[in-house]
Design a protein around this motif. Structure first.
Motif, PDB file in Angstrom:
ATOM      1  N   MET A   1     -17.651  14.825  -6.753  1.00  0.00           N
ATOM      2  CA  MET A   1     -17.851  15.513  -8.023  1.00  0.00           C
ATOM      3  C   MET A   1     -17.395  14.614  -9.175  1.00  0.00           C
ATOM      4  O   MET A   1     -16.281  14.087  -9.169  1.00  0.00           O
ATOM      5  N   GLU A   2     -18.279  14.447 -10.162  1.00  0.00           N
ATOM      6  CA  GLU A   2     -17.937  13.645 -11.333  1.00  0.00           C
ATOM      7  C   GLU A   2     -17.304  14.533 -12.400  1.00  0.00           C
ATOM      8  O   GLU A   2     -17.500  15.748 -12.429  1.00  0.00           O
ATOM      9  N   MET A   3     -16.554  13.899 -13.301  1.00  0.00           N
ATOM     10  CA  MET A   3     -15.855  14.646 -14.345  1.00  0.00           C
ATOM     11  C   MET A   3     -16.814  15.525 -15.168  1.00  0.00           C
ATOM     12  O   MET A   3     -16.481  16.650 -15.535  1.00  0.00           O
ATOM     13  N   LYS A   4     -18.009  15.016 -15.403  1.00  0.00           N
ATOM     14  CA  LYS A   4     -18.957  15.753 -16.250  1.00  0.00           C
ATOM     15  C   LYS A   4     -19.451  17.043 -15.599  1.00  0.00           C
ATOM     16  O   LYS A   4     -19.963  17.938 -16.285  1.00  0.00           O
ATOM     17  N   ASP A   5     -19.328  17.157 -14.265  1.00  0.00           N
ATOM     18  CA  ASP A   5     -19.820  18.342 -13.554  1.00  0.00           C
ATOM     19  C   ASP A   5     -18.789  19.463 -13.466  1.00  0.00           C
ATOM     20  O   ASP A   5     -19.114  20.586 -13.075  1.00  0.00           O
ATOM     21  N   ILE A   6     -17.545  19.172 -13.816  1.00  0.00           N
ATOM     22  CA  ILE A   6     -16.468  20.148 -13.632  1.00  0.00           C
ATOM     23  C   ILE A   6     -16.504  21.200 -14.738  1.00  0.00           C
ATOM     24  O   ILE A   6     -16.547  20.876 -15.925  1.00  0.00           O
ATOM     25  N   ARG A   7     -16.471  22.466 -14.344  1.00  0.00           N
ATOM     26  CA  ARG A   7     -16.427  23.578 -15.291  1.00  0.00           C
ATOM     27  C   ARG A   7     -15.136  24.386 -15.160  1.00  0.00           C
ATOM     28  O   ARG A   7     -14.731  25.096 -16.076  1.00  0.00           O
ATOM     29  N   LYS A  68     -14.130  29.762  -7.656  1.00  0.00           N
ATOM     30  CA  LYS A  68     -14.658  29.832  -6.295  1.00  0.00           C
ATOM     31  C   LYS A  68     -16.043  29.192  -6.184  1.00  0.00           C
ATOM     32  O   LYS A  68     -16.653  29.206  -5.121  1.00  0.00           O
ATOM     33  N   ASN A  69     -16.509  28.605  -7.288  1.00  0.00           N
ATOM     34  CA  ASN A  69     -17.834  27.987  -7.332  1.00  0.00           C
ATOM     35  C   ASN A  69     -17.772  26.578  -6.748  1.00  0.00           C
ATOM     36  O   ASN A  69     -17.104  25.699  -7.293  1.00  0.00           O
ATOM     37  N   THR A  70     -18.480  26.365  -5.651  1.00  0.00           N
ATOM     38  CA  THR A  70     -18.413  25.076  -4.965  1.00  0.00           C
ATOM     39  C   THR A  70     -19.034  23.940  -5.776  1.00  0.00           C
ATOM     40  O   THR A  70     -18.710  22.774  -5.566  1.00  0.00           O
ATOM     41  N   GLU A  71     -19.926  24.271  -6.704  1.00  0.00           N
ATOM     42  CA  GLU A  71     -20.639  23.237  -7.459  1.00  0.00           C
ATOM     43  C   GLU A  71     -19.871  22.762  -8.686  1.00  0.00           C
ATOM     44  O   GLU A  71     -20.095  21.651  -9.161  1.00  0.00           O
ATOM     45  N   SER A  72     -18.969  23.605  -9.206  1.00  0.00           N
ATOM     46  CA  SER A  72     -18.385  23.267 -10.512  1.00  0.00           C
ATOM     47  C   SER A  72     -16.863  23.377 -10.584  1.00  0.00           C
ATOM     48  O   SER A  72     -16.277  23.112 -11.628  1.00  0.00           O
TER      49      SER A  72
END
Length: 458
Positions: A1-7, A68-72
């Motif tokens: 995961m890249e920094m830009k994808d983190i929410r 709990k979101n695996t993508e973000s």
């Protein structure tokens, strides 16, 4: 995961001093930030006021949905958290990205110019000094520190204009191997954390490997005379420093009337007339290292001079609570024999003719087992030693390992006593102290505000 994808970011061990700095970084970026900690503290309460969602029960149901979101969602944990922790197990089983705090800091050192400070002791004060020097200069910086700075009341500094990030590089669990420093100071390599490393040689090799991670074109600023030998890339500059000799050092040191002044000697530019805003003898060497790194990254002579004169220190690092002719009381995080030796020697230099009492709570059974003779030798510099029971932190008791090991090895002539935590306040009520220092990394420090009130009322 890249920094830009983190929410969203979830911290397991949210109240840790280093974890809280990262939490503040992500909150500043506008992300959802939440976490767990075992017990509320002044720091967790402050984080909650700043917008972090924290709970204190090990309970998956308490985790916010956004985390709990695996993508973000990024999950950050400390090495002290057991692998069986319910929430950590949940995140692992559900495929979320899980990183140690050090991994996240490593990413930041790759995205910015990392100015890192490593060492068995001295790294918190030195990194805080460097951060203050950089932050108040035209260069500016971001910073992730291992202690609350008195200048800023926080362990995190932010700049929207600087590409530099000052980071305290922690050797526990080899965490600093995730970093990629642009420049680094190494203050000391006295063996510690042998429960992790096993041997002195493995501990020293860990620091050697750390030096291989310095980026091309960067620099290593290393304390002169360390047993560890660096292994840097061909184009990494290597400088030595100490209080009295090396590429960077101090000259014409004067310690008088509660003030410390000296001239800073440097291959870049000598800076005369340095005055320490926190006039502690051990800080002369810390200041030399901090100024070396700040100067190599663009701080001017006047900025160094002003920065050092206005540095007020770090909570629990030579932290004076009372400083009067009648009574001196301070708290110091020192929990390794070398740190205690430095603390004791500095206090001896400052208060040559006064009775100095140390109240020490050993930290960890393994550290006590491995170094009880060294602890006794360092503590014997004091006139009186009051020993508390061992603070276990993450460890189970080890048969035969108690504070009595240190007590029995103190030098003849040193006044000594063994007490429990519950006896501390009654003891302070019942007697007076000339100079009293509370030492250790355990929960004895929680009593410092009450001890201060008791001693002030006498």
């Amino acid at each position: 995961m890249e920094m830009k994808d983190i929410r969203a970011v979830y911290f397991i061990g949210a109240g840790g001093i280093g974890m809280s700095a990262l939490a503040r970084y992500f909150m500043h970026r506008g992300l959802v930030v939440a976490g767990y900690d075992r017990t509320p503290s002044e720091l967790t309460c402050q984080l909650e006021k700043e917008g972090m969602l924290i709970h204190y029960d090990e309970n998956v149901e308490e985790i916010p949905q956004a985390c709990k979101n695996t993508e973000s969602c990024l999950v950050v944990y400390t090495p002290a958290v057991p692998a069986t922790h319910q929430e950590l197990v949940y995140f692992r089983e559900n495929g979320l990205t899980i990183q140690k705090r050090a991994q996240v800091l490593g990413t930041l050192t790759m995205a910015h110019k990392g100015l890192c400070v490593a060492g068995t002791h001295g790294k918190t004060t030195t990194s805080a000094m460097c951060a203050h020097l950089m932050h108040q200069s035209h260069v500016e910086c971001n910073a992730f520190l291992g202690g609350i700075t008195k200048n800023y009341g926080t362990n995190y500094l932010l700049s929207d204009h600087s590409d530099y990030v000052v980071i305290e590089a922690d050797e526990f669990d080899r965490s600093f191997h995730w970093l990629r420093p642009w420049m680094t100071v190494i203050t000391s390599t006295d063996p510690d954390h042998l429960d992790i490393y096993g041997t002195k040689e493995a501990y020293l090799d860990s620091f050697r490997h750390y030096t291989t991670l310095i980026q091309d074109g960067g620099a290593l600023i290393i304390k002169k005379g360390l047993e560890m030998r660096p292994d840097v890339k061909a184009d990494v500059r290597v400088y030595e420093y100490s209080r009295d000799e090396g590429d960077f050092h101090a000259e014409h040191v004067k310690i008088e009337n509660g003030q410390i002044t000296f001239d800073f000697v440097s291959p870049v530019e000598n800076v005369p007339g340095i005055s320490l805003g926190q006039p502690i003898p051990v800080n002369i060497e810390n200041a030399v290292a901090a100024m070396a790194m700040a100067q190599l990254n663009g701080c001017t002579a006047e900025e160094l001079r002003y920065g050092m004169s206005t540095f007020h220190g770090v909570d629990r690092r030579f932290d004076f609570k009372i400083n009067t002719p009648r009574c001196v009381f301070l708290s110091d995080y020192a929990h390794h024999p070398k740190e205690i030796q430095q603390s004791a020697s500095s206090l001896r230099e400052l208060y040559r003719d006064r009775k100095i009492t140390a109240m020490f709570q050993p930290h960890l059974y393994t550290r006590t087992r491995d170094f009880y003779r060294d602890f006794a030798e360092a503590l014997s510099i004091f006139d009186e030693v009051i020993l508390l029971d061992i603070y276990p932190a993450r460890e189970a008791p080890i048969p035969g390992v108690t504070s009595r090991l240190i007590y029995d090895n103190l030098q003849p002539g040193v006044e000594r006593s063994l007490i429990s935590l519950k006896d501390v306040l009654p003891l302070c009520e019942s007697r007076s102290f000339d100079v009293l220092v509370v030492l250790g990394a355990g929960d004895l420090d929680n009593l410092v505000p009450q001890i201060t009130k008791i001693l002030e009322s006498k």
